[in-house]
Design an enzyme around this catalytic site. Structure first.
Site, PDB file in Angstrom:
ATOM      1  NE  ARG A 236      65.801 133.177 101.053  1.00 62.34           N
ATOM      2  CZ  ARG A 236      65.073 132.651 101.827  1.00 62.34           C
ATOM      3  NH1 ARG A 236      63.790 132.905 101.915  1.00 62.34           N
ATOM      4  NH2 ARG A 236      65.306 131.332 102.686  1.00 62.34           N
ATOM      5  CD  GLU A 265      64.940 139.919 103.284  1.00 61.07           C
ATOM      6  OE1 GLU A 265      65.057 139.441 104.458  1.00 61.07           O
ATOM      7  OE2 GLU A 265      64.107 139.504 102.399  1.00 61.07           O
ATOM      8  CG  HIS A 284      62.172 137.320 105.047  1.00 64.75           C
ATOM      9  ND1 HIS A 284      63.319 137.204 104.543  1.00 64.75           N
ATOM     10  CD2 HIS A 284      61.354 136.118 105.059  1.00 64.75           C
ATOM     11  CE1 HIS A 284      63.536 136.034 103.888  1.00 64.75           C
ATOM     12  NE2 HIS A 284      62.195 135.168 104.388  1.00 64.75           N
TER      13      HIS A 284
HETATM   14  C1  DGY Z   1      62.416 130.170 104.837  1.00 64.02           C
HETATM   15  O1  DGY Z   1      62.086 129.421 105.710  1.00 64.02           O
HETATM   16  O2  DGY Z   1      63.387 130.088 104.096  1.00 64.02           O
HETATM   17  C2  DGY Z   1      61.895 131.338 104.749  1.00 64.02           C
HETATM   18  O3  DGY Z   1      62.079 132.485 104.213  1.00 64.02           O
HETATM   19  C3  DGY Z   1      61.683 132.201 106.264  1.00 64.02           C
HETATM   20  O4  DGY Z   1      60.852 131.396 106.972  1.00 64.02           O
END
Ligand code: DGY
Length: 323
Positions: A236, A265, A284
């Site tokens: 993240r 983001e 992402h």
């Molecule tokens: C998640 O699943 O948390 C990812 O960041 C996106 O697939």
């Protein structure tokens, strides 16, 4: 009548849901604005949401008929889990199915940063390739290097398994030391965060975002890293302080970074990070393989259906709602 809200087009067959309920699919490419969620949520029995939707306490309280929240992602830092639990609403997510895809992207970024692939592509396309040069675009070896994994959960473990094939020394850190049998199988050594920072050639982040991990990487951490170190973040964005990252890369405090996640983001086109040659940024896409996204959608739908039927969610974030 049962009503469902799906906050984006998933590109998957929804007939199993349509057999149970009226299904409202938000058709825009952009996520529904928060005000739209506020308007819709009071009439919804089940919500299938994405990590781009802010599902906070106020929204959860407004969802008077809400029986289930199903997130199509493994991470759920966008959802106020405590508020959902307080209302007895189970929250589903999609663990496991995206582990390999995310570990693969981590490695793609790691190797691209280590061997300066994106710089090399830009160099070639801009007509600068004139001859073979002994010192052109020199990067770092993987074999014999030390990989530091922050968070040895499913994805961290999958990254470690791949590192074995590259003959790396593998360190990891986290809140708890893992099972010794797992450590042995993966060939990993538990160290504290400071040692991992100081001794790793490559550091890769695989911890969830929480108040404890927010800006876990800031000026002090970059100062502890080697000037040849490479940082990878596919977890993240907010785990890394973007201003500190800029300073570390700009001042060559660390050699390079490759990030699939940013804070915020999407990244602002005015961000100075975009000017750095030694930074790779992808949008992402850790779980973005065709097969993985199909599996994630199927899991999210399975969670939603179970919640609507009052059954236990197969993949539940807050099983305490069943206590
Ligand atoms: C998640 O699943 O948390 C990812 O960041 C996106 O697939």
């Amino acid at each position: 009548m049962t009503h469902l809200l799906i906050t984006r087009q998933l590109g998957t067959d929804l007939s199993s849901l349509e057999a149970l309920a009226t299904v409202d699919v938000w058709a825009d490419r952009q996520p529904p604005p928060y005000e739209i969620l506020q308007q819709k949520i009071p009439h919804v029995d089940g919500l299938l949401c994405l990590l781009t939707d802010r599902i906070d306490q106020a929204l959860i309280h407004t969802g008077r008929s809400l029986k289930v929240i199903s997130q199509m992602a493994v991470g759920y830092d966008n959802i106020d889990i405590a508020a959902a639990t307080a209302r007895g609403i189970p929250v589903g997510h999609t663990p496991g199915v995206l582990t390999n895809a995310t570990a693969d992207l981590t490695w793609a970024l790691l190797m691209a940063a280590a061997r300066r692939i994106v710089e090399g592509d830009r160099f070639t396309r801009s007509g600068q390739w004139q001859t073979w040069e002994p010192n052109l675009l020199l990067g770092a070896d993987m074999a014999g290097a030390t990989l530091g994994i922050v968070g040895l959960g499913r994805i961290g473990q999958a990254v470690a398994r791949r590192a074995q094939g590259f003959e790396m020394q593998i360190l990891y850190t986290g809140r708890h030391r893992g099972d010794p049998a797992l450590e042995q199988a993966l060939g990993v050594e538990f160290v504290d965060f400071d040692r991992l920072l100081a001794t790793s050639d490559f550091i890769t982040i695989h911890t969830p975002l929480s108040p404890e991990t927010h800006h876990l990487f800031s000026d002090r951490q970059f100062e502890q890293m080697q000037s040849t170190a490479v940082l990878i973040n596919t977890a993240r964005g907010a785990i890394v302080d973007p201003e500190a990252l800029y300073r570390a890369l700009q001042n060559h405090q660390i050699a390079a970074a490759a990030i699939d996640v940013t804070d915020p983001e999407p990244i602002s086109m005015a961000s100075p990070l975009l000017e750095l040659e030694n930074l790779i940024i992808t949008p992402h896409i850790g779980s973005a393989s065709v097969q993985t996204r199909q599996k994630m959608a199927a899991m999210a739908i399975a969670n939603l259906i179970a919640g609507l039927k009052g059954e236990r969610l197969p993949y539940c974030v807050n099983p305490e709602v069943y206590a």
